[in-house]
Design a protein around this motif. Sequence first.
Motif, PDB file in Angstrom:
ATOM      1  N   TYR A 129      46.071  36.460  27.224  1.00  0.00           N
ATOM      2  CA  TYR A 129      46.828  35.214  27.274  1.00  0.00           C
ATOM      3  C   TYR A 129      48.265  35.464  26.821  1.00  0.00           C
ATOM      4  CZ  TYR A 129      42.410  32.652  27.550  1.00  0.00           C
ATOM      5  OH  TYR A 129      41.186  32.168  27.939  1.00  0.00           O
ATOM      6  N   GLU A 130      49.170  34.682  27.365  1.00  0.00           N
ATOM      7  CA  GLU A 130      50.512  34.563  26.825  1.00  0.00           C
ATOM      8  C   GLU A 130      50.601  33.143  26.301  1.00  0.00           C
ATOM      9  OE1 GLU A 130      54.922  35.733  28.192  1.00  0.00           O
ATOM     10  OE2 GLU A 130      53.918  34.296  29.495  1.00  0.00           O
ATOM     11  N   GLY A 131      50.542  33.004  24.987  1.00  0.00           N
ATOM     12  CA  GLY A 131      50.414  31.670  24.416  1.00  0.00           C
ATOM     13  C   GLY A 131      49.107  31.066  24.866  1.00  0.00           C
ATOM     14  N   ASP A 132      49.153  29.896  25.525  1.00  0.00           N
ATOM     15  CA  ASP A 132      47.920  29.263  26.011  1.00  0.00           C
ATOM     16  C   ASP A 132      47.702  29.482  27.509  1.00  0.00           C
ATOM     17  OD1 ASP A 132      49.923  27.650  26.981  1.00  0.00           O
ATOM     18  OD2 ASP A 132      49.089  25.780  26.229  1.00  0.00           O
ATOM     19  N   ARG A 133      48.516  30.334  28.137  1.00  0.00           N
ATOM     20  CA  ARG A 133      48.401  30.597  29.579  1.00  0.00           C
ATOM     21  C   ARG A 133      47.640  31.903  29.816  1.00  0.00           C
ATOM     22  NH1 ARG A 133      52.168  32.903  33.789  1.00  0.00           N
ATOM     23  NH2 ARG A 133      53.222  33.798  31.992  1.00  0.00           N
ATOM     24  N   GLN A 134      46.518  31.809  30.539  1.00  0.00           N
ATOM     25  CA  GLN A 134      45.712  32.998  30.825  1.00  0.00           C
ATOM     26  C   GLN A 134      46.396  33.824  31.904  1.00  0.00           C
ATOM     27  OE1 GLN A 134      41.715  32.337  32.294  1.00  0.00           O
ATOM     28  NE2 GLN A 134      41.023  34.196  31.305  1.00  0.00           N
ATOM     29  N   LEU A 135      46.600  35.111  31.613  1.00  0.00           N
ATOM     30  CA  LEU A 135      47.240  36.024  32.551  1.00  0.00           C
ATOM     31  C   LEU A 135      46.226  36.887  33.294  1.00  0.00           C
ATOM     32  CD1 LEU A 135      50.146  37.337  30.286  1.00  0.00           C
ATOM     33  CD2 LEU A 135      50.241  35.474  31.956  1.00  0.00           C
ATOM     34  N   ILE A 136      45.253  37.415  32.547  1.00  0.00           N
ATOM     35  CA  ILE A 136      44.314  38.391  33.094  1.00  0.00           C
ATOM     36  C   ILE A 136      42.938  38.160  32.474  1.00  0.00           C
ATOM     37  CG2 ILE A 136      43.740  40.852  33.213  1.00  0.00           C
ATOM     38  CD1 ILE A 136      46.736  41.456  33.074  1.00  0.00           C
ATOM     39  N   SER A 137      41.902  38.330  33.274  1.00  0.00           N
ATOM     40  CA  SER A 137      40.534  38.323  32.767  1.00  0.00           C
ATOM     41  C   SER A 137      39.749  39.399  33.493  1.00  0.00           C
ATOM     42  CB  SER A 137      39.875  36.958  32.952  1.00  0.00           C
ATOM     43  OG  SER A 137      39.775  36.639  34.326  1.00  0.00           O
TER      44      SER A 137
ATOM     45  N   ILE B  64      35.752  48.844  36.468  1.00  0.00           N
ATOM     46  CA  ILE B  64      36.552  47.744  35.933  1.00  0.00           C
ATOM     47  C   ILE B  64      36.813  46.720  37.031  1.00  0.00           C
ATOM     48  CG2 ILE B  64      38.750  48.951  36.347  1.00  0.00           C
ATOM     49  CD1 ILE B  64      39.765  47.484  33.760  1.00  0.00           C
ATOM     50  N   HIS B  65      36.658  45.469  36.671  1.00  0.00           N
ATOM     51  CA  HIS B  65      37.056  44.349  37.530  1.00  0.00           C
ATOM     52  C   HIS B  65      38.076  43.556  36.730  1.00  0.00           C
ATOM     53  CE1 HIS B  65      36.649  40.128  39.058  1.00  0.00           C
ATOM     54  NE2 HIS B  65      37.102  40.795  40.092  1.00  0.00           N
ATOM     55  N   LEU B  66      39.264  43.401  37.311  1.00  0.00           N
ATOM     56  CA  LEU B  66      40.360  42.748  36.610  1.00  0.00           C
ATOM     57  C   LEU B  66      40.926  41.660  37.515  1.00  0.00           C
ATOM     58  CD1 LEU B  66      42.493  44.212  34.159  1.00  0.00           C
ATOM     59  CD2 LEU B  66      43.872  43.695  36.115  1.00  0.00           C
ATOM     60  N   ARG B  67      40.942  40.443  37.028  1.00  0.00           N
ATOM     61  CA  ARG B  67      41.480  39.311  37.790  1.00  0.00           C
ATOM     62  C   ARG B  67      42.862  38.979  37.244  1.00  0.00           C
ATOM     63  NH1 ARG B  67      40.455  33.180  37.842  1.00  0.00           N
ATOM     64  NH2 ARG B  67      41.367  32.654  39.843  1.00  0.00           N
ATOM     65  N   LEU B  68      43.848  39.107  38.098  1.00  0.00           N
ATOM     66  CA  LEU B  68      45.236  38.819  37.732  1.00  0.00           C
ATOM     67  C   LEU B  68      45.525  37.391  38.146  1.00  0.00           C
ATOM     68  CD1 LEU B  68      46.545  42.156  39.206  1.00  0.00           C
ATOM     69  CD2 LEU B  68      46.288  41.651  36.779  1.00  0.00           C
ATOM     70  N   HIS B  69      45.548  36.486  37.194  1.00  0.00           N
ATOM     71  CA  HIS B  69      45.744  35.072  37.493  1.00  0.00           C
ATOM     72  C   HIS B  69      47.134  34.871  38.084  1.00  0.00           C
ATOM     73  CE1 HIS B  69      42.019  33.759  35.529  1.00  0.00           C
ATOM     74  NE2 HIS B  69      42.199  34.876  34.853  1.00  0.00           N
ATOM     75  N   GLY B  70      47.188  34.131  39.176  1.00  0.00           N
ATOM     76  CA  GLY B  70      48.449  33.913  39.871  1.00  0.00           C
ATOM     77  C   GLY B  70      48.675  34.906  40.998  1.00  0.00           C
ATOM     78  N   ARG B  71      47.764  35.858  41.186  1.00  0.00           N
ATOM     79  CA  ARG B  71      47.859  36.801  42.295  1.00  0.00           C
ATOM     80  C   ARG B  71      46.631  36.640  43.183  1.00  0.00           C
ATOM     81  NH1 ARG B  71      49.818  42.499  39.676  1.00  0.00           N
ATOM     82  NH2 ARG B  71      51.438  41.651  38.333  1.00  0.00           N
ATOM     83  N   THR B  72      46.751  37.065  44.411  1.00  0.00           N
ATOM     84  CA  THR B  72      45.654  36.868  45.356  1.00  0.00           C
ATOM     85  C   THR B  72      44.619  37.984  45.326  1.00  0.00           C
ATOM     86  OG1 THR B  72      46.964  37.907  47.102  1.00  0.00           O
ATOM     87  CG2 THR B  72      47.043  35.498  46.932  1.00  0.00           C
ATOM     88  N   GLU B  73      44.993  39.174  44.858  1.00  0.00           N
ATOM     89  CA  GLU B  73      44.054  40.293  44.863  1.00  0.00           C
ATOM     90  C   GLU B  73      43.619  40.652  43.452  1.00  0.00           C
ATOM     91  OE1 GLU B  73      44.976  43.754  47.106  1.00  0.00           O
ATOM     92  OE2 GLU B  73      46.015  42.615  48.642  1.00  0.00           O
ATOM     93  N   ASP B  74      42.340  40.957  43.319  1.00  0.00           N
ATOM     94  CA  ASP B  74      41.802  41.454  42.062  1.00  0.00           C
ATOM     95  C   ASP B  74      41.847  42.978  42.073  1.00  0.00           C
ATOM     96  OD1 ASP B  74      41.210  38.840  41.478  1.00  0.00           O
ATOM     97  OD2 ASP B  74      39.050  39.048  41.711  1.00  0.00           O
TER      98      ASP B  74
END
Length: 79
Positions: A22-30, A42-52
Motif C-alpha cells: 500500500y501507499e498510504g490507504d491505496r493498494q498498489l500490489i497484491s 509468484i503471482h503479482l497483481r499490479l493494481h491499475g494495470r491490465t496485466e498481472d
Amino acid sequence: MADQPDILILNSGSSSIKFNLYEGDRQLISGQISGLGVQPHIHLRLHGRTEDLNEDLSAEDGASHESALAALLQILDRE
C-alpha cells in the motif's frame, strides 16, 4: 500533501507468502508466492494495470521463506 508511507503486509504460511503493498490507504500490489520448497511461483497483481505478473521462481529463490522474501523485494523494487 506529504507523501504517504509505503506499507508491505505479509502473511506467511507453511509453503507460501501472501502480500499486499500500500501507499498510504491505496493498494498498489497484491499477490502470493506459492510452492516454496517444491515448485516456487509468484503471482503479482499490479493494481491499475491490465496485466498481472505470473512467473516461476528459481529453486534457489523458492527454497525458503527467507530467500523468497528477498526475491519478492527485488521484484517489488523493479515494479
